[in-house]
Design an enzyme around this catalytic site. Structure first.
Site, PDB file in Angstrom:
ATOM      1  N   ASP A  21      13.356 -11.197 -12.710  1.00  0.00           N
ATOM      2  CA  ASP A  21      13.659  -9.929 -13.388  1.00  0.00           C
ATOM      3  C   ASP A  21      13.969 -10.166 -14.861  1.00  0.00           C
ATOM      4  OD1 ASP A  21      14.047  -7.244 -13.665  1.00  0.00           O
ATOM      5  OD2 ASP A  21      15.939  -7.154 -12.555  1.00  0.00           O
ATOM      6  N   GLY A  22      13.679  -9.167 -15.672  1.00  0.00           N
ATOM      7  CA  GLY A  22      14.082  -9.207 -17.079  1.00  0.00           C
ATOM      8  C   GLY A  22      12.957  -9.516 -18.052  1.00  0.00           C
ATOM      9  N   GLY A  24      10.722  -7.443 -19.247  1.00  0.00           N
ATOM     10  CA  GLY A  24      10.652  -6.357 -20.224  1.00  0.00           C
ATOM     11  C   GLY A  24      11.751  -6.464 -21.265  1.00  0.00           C
ATOM     12  N   ARG A  25      12.987  -6.716 -20.790  1.00  0.00           N
ATOM     13  CA  ARG A  25      14.121  -6.795 -21.723  1.00  0.00           C
ATOM     14  C   ARG A  25      14.009  -8.023 -22.629  1.00  0.00           C
ATOM     15  NH1 ARG A  25      18.336  -6.486 -17.279  1.00  0.00           N
ATOM     16  NH2 ARG A  25      16.411  -6.576 -16.060  1.00  0.00           N
ATOM     17  N   ASN A  69       6.652  -0.881  -7.918  1.00  0.00           N
ATOM     18  CA  ASN A  69       6.107  -1.178  -9.251  1.00  0.00           C
ATOM     19  C   ASN A  69       4.835  -0.388  -9.592  1.00  0.00           C
ATOM     20  OD1 ASN A  69       7.086  -4.693  -9.220  1.00  0.00           O
ATOM     21  ND2 ASN A  69       8.119  -2.950 -10.116  1.00  0.00           N
ATOM     22  N   ARG A 195      21.243  -6.734  -7.338  1.00  0.00           N
ATOM     23  CA  ARG A 195      20.746  -5.932  -6.212  1.00  0.00           C
ATOM     24  C   ARG A 195      19.672  -6.738  -5.489  1.00  0.00           C
ATOM     25  NH1 ARG A 195      20.286  -2.516 -10.689  1.00  0.00           N
ATOM     26  NH2 ARG A 195      18.115  -3.112 -10.985  1.00  0.00           N
ATOM     27  N   SER A 197      17.038  -4.933  -4.115  1.00  0.00           N
ATOM     28  CA  SER A 197      15.855  -4.127  -4.428  1.00  0.00           C
ATOM     29  C   SER A 197      14.740  -4.215  -3.379  1.00  0.00           C
ATOM     30  CB  SER A 197      15.289  -4.523  -5.788  1.00  0.00           C
ATOM     31  OG  SER A 197      16.248  -4.336  -6.791  1.00  0.00           O
ATOM     32  N   GLU A 208      22.591 -17.206   0.634  1.00  0.00           N
ATOM     33  CA  GLU A 208      23.549 -17.200  -0.468  1.00  0.00           C
ATOM     34  C   GLU A 208      22.841 -16.549  -1.652  1.00  0.00           C
ATOM     35  OE1 GLU A 208      26.643 -18.249  -0.404  1.00  0.00           O
ATOM     36  OE2 GLU A 208      26.586 -19.163   1.586  1.00  0.00           O
TER      37      GLU A 208
HETATM   38  C1  FPP Z   1      10.330  -8.108 -13.599  1.00  0.00           C
HETATM   39  O1  FPP Z   1      10.650  -7.866 -14.956  1.00  0.00           O
HETATM   40  C2  FPP Z   1       9.039  -8.776 -13.425  1.00  0.00           C
HETATM   41  C3  FPP Z   1       7.959  -8.257 -12.772  1.00  0.00           C
HETATM   42  C4  FPP Z   1       7.950  -6.927 -12.155  1.00  0.00           C
HETATM   43  C5  FPP Z   1       6.679  -8.992 -12.686  1.00  0.00           C
HETATM   44  C6  FPP Z   1       6.764 -10.472 -12.460  1.00  0.00           C
HETATM   45  C7  FPP Z   1       5.467 -11.072 -12.818  1.00  0.00           C
HETATM   46  C8  FPP Z   1       5.262 -12.242 -13.475  1.00  0.00           C
HETATM   47  C9  FPP Z   1       6.354 -13.152 -13.883  1.00  0.00           C
HETATM   48  C10 FPP Z   1       3.889 -12.667 -13.860  1.00  0.00           C
HETATM   49  C11 FPP Z   1       2.877 -12.884 -12.779  1.00  0.00           C
HETATM   50  C12 FPP Z   1       3.370 -13.617 -11.602  1.00  0.00           C
HETATM   51  C13 FPP Z   1       2.697 -14.576 -10.930  1.00  0.00           C
HETATM   52  C14 FPP Z   1       3.261 -15.069  -9.660  1.00  0.00           C
HETATM   53  C15 FPP Z   1       1.456 -15.189 -11.429  1.00  0.00           C
HETATM   54  P1  FPP Z   1      10.820  -6.350 -15.439  1.00  0.00           P
HETATM   55  O2  FPP Z   1       9.504  -5.881 -15.948  1.00  0.00           O
HETATM   56  O3  FPP Z   1      11.407  -5.543 -14.334  1.00  0.00           O
HETATM   57  O4  FPP Z   1      11.829  -6.533 -16.620  1.00  0.00           O
HETATM   58  P2  FPP Z   1      12.937  -5.474 -17.095  1.00  0.00           P
HETATM   59  O5  FPP Z   1      13.841  -5.236 -15.920  1.00  0.00           O
HETATM   60  O6  FPP Z   1      13.621  -6.183 -18.209  1.00  0.00           O
HETATM   61  O7  FPP Z   1      12.216  -4.249 -17.527  1.00  0.00           O
END
Ligand code: FPP
Length: 248
Positions: A21-22, A24-25, A69, A195, A197, A208
């Protein structure tokens, strides 16, 4: 002593699950768009997979795309799909070289045809690899997974293949996407959110949880080691008392 040396490899979690997670931020922090964050998240996927395989972790599950998503802007969803496709193509050689088997949990049939095809091919090509299973949760929802299992079991009951009384936890487990995969002992979530989620709701019953403020694109092997060391410093009682564990 380095963090890696502090990891007790005789007491590793055999299955680690991560909510990445994170992205985007992290991107916003650097004045870039969200897609830049996802692209940089791929290097953390590589770091973590290599780090786990090197230590001897047997299963690593990464939450890459939830069913929720799909509600993101269409440009972000398609960028994620393209990134996934590109990454699978680019990393297949590495998976083969490192003896890693690729698996997917989630409703793969609803992914874009090209992505599903590439994933199926990569899974088939790595099917006999033994060192570690890299499990990608894609178009995954924990609740849907349980509903799907319930339906499958109901059909078996209807056909007379199993009696309602014979439905055990094991039967339920065997009808989940993760059939044959042991439950994760350690769940890591990055970016400060605390969370689950809708992730592996059944499988995380005794895990854990480790939360870190680090955003996914900046998550390194050192962070992985920290999570494992923290896990190893906890006492896992499974409902028993501390005294019972001593005599175990
Ligand atoms: C969460 O950050 C990340 C995702 C929903 C996507 C994860 C995907 C990758 C790391 C790239 C592709 C993966 C593979 C396995 C090749 P967020 O967008 O929710 O960030 P935010 O909460 O800061 O908005």
């Amino acid at each position: 002593m380095s963090l890696k040396e502090q990891v007790d490899i005789t007491r590793l979690p055999q299955h680690i699950a991560i909510i990445m997670d994170g992205n985007g931020r992290w991107a916003r922090k650097h004045g870039k768009n969200r897609i830049f964050g996802h692209t940089n998240g791929v290097s953390s996927v590589r770091e973590t997979s290599e780090g786990c395989a090197e230590l001897g972790v047997k299963y690593l599950t990464l939450y890459a795309f939830s069913t929720e998503n799909w509600n993101r802007p269409i440009t972000e969803v398609s960028a994620l799909m393209t990134l996934l496709l590109k990454t699978i193509k680019a990393e297949l050689k590495t998976l083969l070289k490192n003896d890693i088997r690729l698996k997917v949990i989630g409703d793969i049939a609803r992914l874009p045809v090209g992505v599903a095809k590439e994933l199926n091919e990569a899974m088939a090509r790595t099917a006999n690899n033994k060192r570690m299973d890299l499990v990608l949760a894609l178009n995954y929802s924990g609740k849907s997974e349980i509903v799907r299992a319930v339906k499958e079991i109901a059909v078996k009951v209807q056909k007379g293949e199993i009696a309602p009384d014979a439905i055990t936890e094991e039967v339920v487990s065997n009808n989940l996407y993760t059939a044959g995969i042991p439950d994760p002992e350690l769940l890591i979530r990055t970016s400060g959110e605390k969370r689950v989620s809708n992730f592996m709701l059944w499988q995380l019953a005794y895990a854990e949880y480790f939360f870190t403020d680090v955003f996914w694109p900046e998550f390194t092997r050192e962070d992985l080691y920290k999570a494992i060391i923290d896990f190893q410093n906890r006492e896992r009682r499974f409902g028993k008392t501390s005294e019972q564990l001593v005599t175990k």
